[in-house]
Motif scaffolding. Sequence first.
Motif, short mmCIF file in Angstrom:
data_model
loop_
_atom_site.label_atom_id
_atom_site.label_comp_id
_atom_site.label_asym_id
_atom_site.label_seq_id
_atom_site.Cartn_x
_atom_site.Cartn_y
_atom_site.Cartn_z
N ARG A 55 0.87 -1.19 0.00
CA ARG A 55 0.00 0.00 0.00
C ARG A 55 0.90 1.23 0.00
O ARG A 55 1.61 1.49 0.96
CB ARG A 55 -0.89 -0.04 1.24
CG ARG A 55 -1.73 1.19 1.53
CD ARG A 55 -2.58 0.88 2.76
NE ARG A 55 -3.33 1.99 3.30
CZ ARG A 55 -3.00 2.67 4.39
NH1 ARG A 55 -1.87 2.39 5.05
NH2 ARG A 55 -3.77 3.65 4.84
N LYS B 93 -2.32 5.07 -10.25
CA LYS B 93 -3.14 3.99 -10.80
C LYS B 93 -2.49 3.39 -12.03
O LYS B 93 -2.60 2.18 -12.27
CB LYS B 93 -4.53 4.54 -11.14
CG LYS B 93 -5.50 3.49 -11.67
CD LYS B 93 -5.82 2.45 -10.61
CE LYS B 93 -6.88 1.48 -11.06
NZ LYS B 93 -7.17 0.45 -10.05
N ILE C 116 -1.70 -1.02 -3.98
CA ILE C 116 -2.80 -0.17 -3.53
C ILE C 116 -2.22 1.22 -3.35
O ILE C 116 -1.21 1.39 -2.67
CB ILE C 116 -3.40 -0.66 -2.20
CG1 ILE C 116 -3.66 -2.17 -2.24
CG2 ILE C 116 -4.65 0.11 -1.85
CD1 ILE C 116 -4.63 -2.63 -3.29
N GLN C 117 -2.82 2.24 -3.96
CA GLN C 117 -2.17 3.56 -3.96
C GLN C 117 -3.17 4.69 -3.74
O GLN C 117 -4.37 4.55 -4.00
CB GLN C 117 -1.42 3.77 -5.28
CG GLN C 117 -2.20 3.44 -6.54
CD GLN C 117 -3.26 4.46 -6.89
OE1 GLN C 117 -3.02 5.66 -6.81
NE2 GLN C 117 -4.43 4.00 -7.30
N CYS C 118 -2.63 5.83 -3.25
CA CYS C 118 -3.46 7.01 -2.98
C CYS C 118 -3.13 8.17 -3.90
O CYS C 118 -3.64 9.28 -3.70
CB CYS C 118 -3.29 7.45 -1.53
SG CYS C 118 -1.66 8.10 -1.13
N GLY D 239 -7.89 7.62 -9.98
CA GLY D 239 -7.86 6.21 -9.63
C GLY D 239 -7.31 5.89 -8.26
O GLY D 239 -7.00 4.73 -7.97
N ASP E 253 -7.00 4.66 -4.63
CA ASP E 253 -7.76 3.66 -3.87
C ASP E 253 -8.15 4.18 -2.49
O ASP E 253 -9.09 3.66 -1.87
CB ASP E 253 -6.92 2.39 -3.70
CG ASP E 253 -6.58 1.75 -5.03
OD1 ASP E 253 -7.50 1.49 -5.83
OD2 ASP E 253 -5.38 1.52 -5.29
N PHE E 254 -7.42 5.16 -1.99
CA PHE E 254 -7.71 5.78 -0.70
C PHE E 254 -7.10 7.17 -0.73
O PHE E 254 -6.39 7.53 -1.68
CB PHE E 254 -7.19 4.94 0.47
CG PHE E 254 -5.68 4.86 0.53
CD1 PHE E 254 -4.95 5.64 1.42
CD2 PHE E 254 -4.98 3.98 -0.29
CE1 PHE E 254 -3.57 5.56 1.47
CE2 PHE E 254 -3.59 3.88 -0.23
CZ PHE E 254 -2.88 4.67 0.65
N ILE F 254 -14.77 5.65 0.35
CA ILE F 254 -13.33 5.50 0.15
C ILE F 254 -12.61 5.70 1.48
O ILE F 254 -12.90 6.61 2.25
CB ILE F 254 -12.81 6.53 -0.88
CG1 ILE F 254 -13.57 6.39 -2.21
CG2 ILE F 254 -11.32 6.38 -1.09
CD1 ILE F 254 -13.38 5.07 -2.91
N LEU G 210 -7.97 -3.12 4.11
CA LEU G 210 -8.13 -2.95 2.67
C LEU G 210 -9.44 -3.53 2.16
O LEU G 210 -9.73 -3.44 0.97
CB LEU G 210 -6.95 -3.60 1.94
CG LEU G 210 -5.57 -3.01 2.29
CD1 LEU G 210 -4.47 -3.82 1.62
CD2 LEU G 210 -5.48 -1.55 1.89
N ASN H 24 -10.41 -6.55 1.67
CA ASN H 24 -10.14 -7.53 0.63
C ASN H 24 -9.90 -8.88 1.28
O ASN H 24 -8.82 -9.15 1.81
CB ASN H 24 -8.92 -7.11 -0.20
CG ASN H 24 -8.73 -7.98 -1.43
OD1 ASN H 24 -9.27 -9.08 -1.52
ND2 ASN H 24 -7.97 -7.49 -2.38
#
Length: 485
Positions: free
Chosen positions: A172, A179, A196-198, A249, A251-252, A291, A425, A427
């Motif tokens: 992360r 993205k 997983i990226q911000c 894009g 994710d957080f 989110i 996450l 998931n």
Amino acid sequence: MKPHRLRVNKVASIFSLNDKTPVYRGGLHPETKYPGSPDKTRDTLLPKLALKPWIRSDPQPLILSRVRLIDPSTSRLFDGLQDVLIEKGHVQSISPSGDRTLGSTANEAKPVVVDLNGLFLCPGLIDCHVHVTAVPGVSTMGELVQTSDELIYLRSTYILREMLLRGFTTVRDTGGASKLLASAIDEGLILGPRLIQCGKGLSQTGGHADFGSSGRSTGCCGGHSQSLGRTCDGVPQVLKATREELRGGADFIKIMCGGGVASPTDAIETVQFTAEEIQAITTTCKQMGNIHTTAHAYTDDSVLHAINNGVRGIEHGNLISVQTARLMAEKGIFLTPTLSCYGIMVRPPFENFLSPDGKIKNQQVMEKGLDALKIADDAGVTICYGSDLLTSMHALQTEGFTVRASVLKSAKVLQHATSNPSKMLKNEKIGRITPGSFADILILNANPLEDVTVLDWPEKHIFGVIKEGRVITSKVPALVADVLF
């Protein structure tokens, strides 16, 4: 006039000298069979004609036989030896060894059976605080700030590959990645962990990710590159910044809510952004699909400032009190401490990495970090693994297991890098080995439930890394790696 024959490694794209006469590179019609390959047409010889030729077919089904299977969520081993069937990137089934029905699959391909003779299977590791764009190749963080984005992204491919080889199948990124980079990994264009990226972290002017010329940051969560963070002030600007990162894009969303170790314009004790600004961010994230949001924060004041305005996670948290930890547990706030980076940044060969002021702040948070970890664990906070390393320090990514094991039991530390991040996450396919989960698997010659520090020595104890059913690396003779470097 007879057209010239073009020969370019049998690449079968069409070009024409006029609008009527097509010419095929190599001089052959699409239906013509190539010399020496009488039974193969162009379509079978040239799969690279696909729109995205780097996307590979599913790996062959695999049975890992006679393994000792680790369940981190319950801190136990499965009873007896197990056989694990992997198909189409997922764990298909788990059965006691010797169950003759295990080889029955929905796939036409016959599974490859590998007898692991009692080796341990552990879920792939998850690092919840990395900066993959804080790349090696420079001697100072100041040089990295001046490095072009293109070169940074090229060098990040090295960082990503090495993380995967160390056993991290998911990471992360808390500022810097994009993205586009995550998608390149998903498609197999780049070898690396699931990312997983911000996008860019959000900072107020003069905050922890302000890279303005009047005061460039040079340390944790600041100074990795000009693409790490972006500044925004006032509700309209933070709304626009948040929406732009989500459109890109992310994710957080990462928010700088307090001061940092090496950022020169903000002391550790500072509290950043107003309540209205943070609420604008968290409200937008909730409206855009619930989110996740997380905050860079060390002190009680900055942590409470984040939590009271809707943030769901805390990065670092080295100076939290018992009362704040209990509140975090009550509200279900996730904590990602980054405890190994402080010692790494001040010992050779990185002893000159921080400025004199930075070294003072580093000592301040390092002294309390393990206390905060124990406080949070005692309070019942869900804790995740984070390394937060920069440049060539990434090579010490696993040292956090040794640091945490000095105050917590190994089984609990293993949860930090497996089942707990799965919760944060949202998931359920990662951090575990169960039917339906991704086949993200480490093959180990030692049990990390008993001694989690074995993960700090991957070169000694990791005998194989599997990501989504594809063997990335293997020391087991019968288990062949299936990657294209």
